[in-house]
Enzyme design. Structure first.
Site, mmCIF file in Angstrom:
data_model
loop_
_atom_site.group_PDB
_atom_site.id
_atom_site.type_symbol
_atom_site.label_atom_id
_atom_site.label_comp_id
_atom_site.label_asym_id
_atom_site.label_seq_id
_atom_site.Cartn_x
_atom_site.Cartn_y
_atom_site.Cartn_z
ATOM 1 N N GLY A 149 43.339 33.304 35.545
ATOM 2 C CA GLY A 149 42.319 32.304 35.245
ATOM 3 C C GLY A 149 41.569 32.195 34.054
ATOM 4 N N ASP A 164 43.453 30.295 50.112
ATOM 5 C CA ASP A 164 42.146 30.840 49.545
ATOM 6 C C ASP A 164 42.182 32.424 50.311
ATOM 7 O OD1 ASP A 164 39.606 31.592 49.408
ATOM 8 O OD2 ASP A 164 38.929 29.763 50.476
ATOM 9 N N TYR A 204 40.697 34.647 32.296
ATOM 10 C CA TYR A 204 40.779 35.665 31.368
ATOM 11 C C TYR A 204 42.284 35.389 30.563
ATOM 12 C CZ TYR A 204 37.127 38.867 32.572
ATOM 13 O OH TYR A 204 36.167 39.363 32.927
ATOM 14 N N GLY A 211 35.365 31.588 39.512
ATOM 15 C CA GLY A 211 36.780 31.631 40.100
ATOM 16 C C GLY A 211 36.706 32.499 41.430
ATOM 17 N N VAL A 212 37.730 33.260 41.351
ATOM 18 C CA VAL A 212 38.010 34.009 42.826
ATOM 19 C C VAL A 212 36.601 34.891 43.131
ATOM 20 C CG1 VAL A 212 39.105 35.824 41.896
ATOM 21 C CG2 VAL A 212 39.552 35.114 44.250
ATOM 22 N N ASP A 213 36.018 35.455 41.969
ATOM 23 C CA ASP A 213 34.841 36.310 42.228
ATOM 24 C C ASP A 213 33.630 35.374 42.829
ATOM 25 O OD1 ASP A 213 33.339 38.847 41.643
ATOM 26 O OD2 ASP A 213 32.368 37.982 40.128
ATOM 27 N N ASN A 227 34.850 41.449 37.028
ATOM 28 C CA ASN A 227 34.535 41.696 35.777
ATOM 29 C C ASN A 227 34.025 43.051 35.436
ATOM 30 O OD1 ASN A 227 31.454 41.532 35.962
ATOM 31 N ND2 ASN A 227 32.020 39.009 35.942
HETATM 32 P P1 ADP Z 1 40.239 36.193 36.010
HETATM 33 O O1 ADP Z 1 38.985 36.116 35.464
HETATM 34 O O2 ADP Z 1 40.749 37.647 36.276
HETATM 35 O O3 ADP Z 1 41.223 35.412 35.213
HETATM 36 P P2 ADP Z 1 39.852 33.971 38.040
HETATM 37 O O4 ADP Z 1 38.996 33.971 39.040
HETATM 38 O O5 ADP Z 1 39.559 32.850 36.885
HETATM 39 O O6 ADP Z 1 40.067 35.531 37.305
HETATM 40 O O7 ADP Z 1 41.132 33.546 38.484
HETATM 41 C C1 ADP Z 1 42.261 34.286 38.861
HETATM 42 C C2 ADP Z 1 42.973 33.583 39.764
HETATM 43 O O8 ADP Z 1 42.456 33.362 41.013
HETATM 44 C C3 ADP Z 1 43.349 32.201 39.267
HETATM 45 O O9 ADP Z 1 44.819 31.840 39.617
HETATM 46 C C4 ADP Z 1 42.566 31.389 40.146
HETATM 47 O O10 ADP Z 1 43.079 29.941 40.656
HETATM 48 C C5 ADP Z 1 42.660 32.035 41.602
HETATM 49 N N1 ADP Z 1 41.427 31.668 42.512
HETATM 50 C C6 ADP Z 1 40.394 30.981 42.591
HETATM 51 N N2 ADP Z 1 39.489 30.793 43.674
HETATM 52 C C7 ADP Z 1 40.402 31.547 44.429
HETATM 53 C C8 ADP Z 1 40.358 31.793 45.801
HETATM 54 N N3 ADP Z 1 39.422 31.449 46.532
HETATM 55 N N4 ADP Z 1 41.360 32.621 46.553
HETATM 56 C C9 ADP Z 1 42.496 32.933 45.691
HETATM 57 N N5 ADP Z 1 42.734 32.643 44.516
HETATM 58 C C10 ADP Z 1 41.811 32.020 43.896
#
Ligand code: ADP
Length: 182
Positions: free
Chosen positions: A129, A16, A131, A38-40, A30
């Site tokens: 993710g 994480d 995108y 997601g990660v954001d 974005n």
């Molecule tokens: P994008 O919109 O750029 O595709 P996402 O957040 O949907 O971004 O996904 C990008 C990657 O981040 C994915 O592999 C997702 O599994 C991962 N992700 C989601 N939460 C976390 C986290 N807490 N730490 C690290 N990676 C994460």
């Protein structure tokens, strides 16, 4: 796994990114810099209001962050002093400049370490993710971009981590690292 490129360690870790004990973490944001999932969402929840306030200021000043570019904010309640927000490309089949834009995300983020006293940085897997960028392809682009930056720049962080959330993504990055013969 750790691999030496010059004096820079590139580490591939499953975990994480909000917990990363580095100077800066990178957010797959974005271009509006408006909180997403997601990660954001995870980074904004963990970092608190300081991140949103700084993003709001950048929105007012610059309108956001164009795809392939990066901006920097404080890390708020995170261990990391900074969050570098970069807007990855949405996958549209691969013929819309996605690879160049994705490479630019990594290189522009690394460029922001210069002058901000950032010795260690952690990236998520940008664009793979919501995108929809195929992870095997994205891993090759990401690692190649980082390698090129490290080879071309004199001032690079000593530690560059990729923190991959799930096992499948981690495996793709490990495979790409081997293929690229780092
Ligand atoms: P994008 O919109 O750029 O595709 P996402 O957040 O949907 O971004 O996904 C990008 C990657 O981040 C994915 O592999 C997702 O599994 C991962 N992700 C989601 N939460 C976390 C986290 N807490 N730490 C690290 N990676 C994460």
């Amino acid at each position: 796994m750790n691999t030496e490129i010059k004096q820079t360690d590139v580490e591939l870790i499953q975990g994480d990114i909000t917990k990363a004990e580095v100077d800066a973490i990178v957010n797959a944001a974005n271009s509006e810099l408006i909180g997403g999932g997601g990660v954001d969402g995870a980074i904004r929840r963990a970092g608190g209001a300081a991140i949103e306030n700084a993003c709001a200021e950048i929105r007012r000043r610059e309108g956001g962050c164009p795809t392939g570019k990066a901006v920097i904010t404080p890390g708020g309640d995170l261990y990391a002093k900074y969050v570098i927000h970069t807007a990855g490309p949405v996958w549209e089949g691969g013929n819309s400049g996605e690879a160049e834009l994705l490479a630019s995300c990594y290189q522009e983020s690394l460029r922001l370490t210069i002058g901000n006293d950032i010795q260690s940085i952690a990236f998520p897997s940008i664009s793979t993710g919501v995108y929809g960028y195929p992870t095997e392809k994205a891993a090759v682009v990401a690692l190649t971009a980082v390698k090129e930056f490290v080879l071309q720049s004199n001032a690079v962080p000593t530690t560059i981590q990729f923190i991959l959330f799930d096992e499948a993504t981690h495996t793709c990055y490990v495979d790409a690292l081997h293929t690229l013969n780092f």
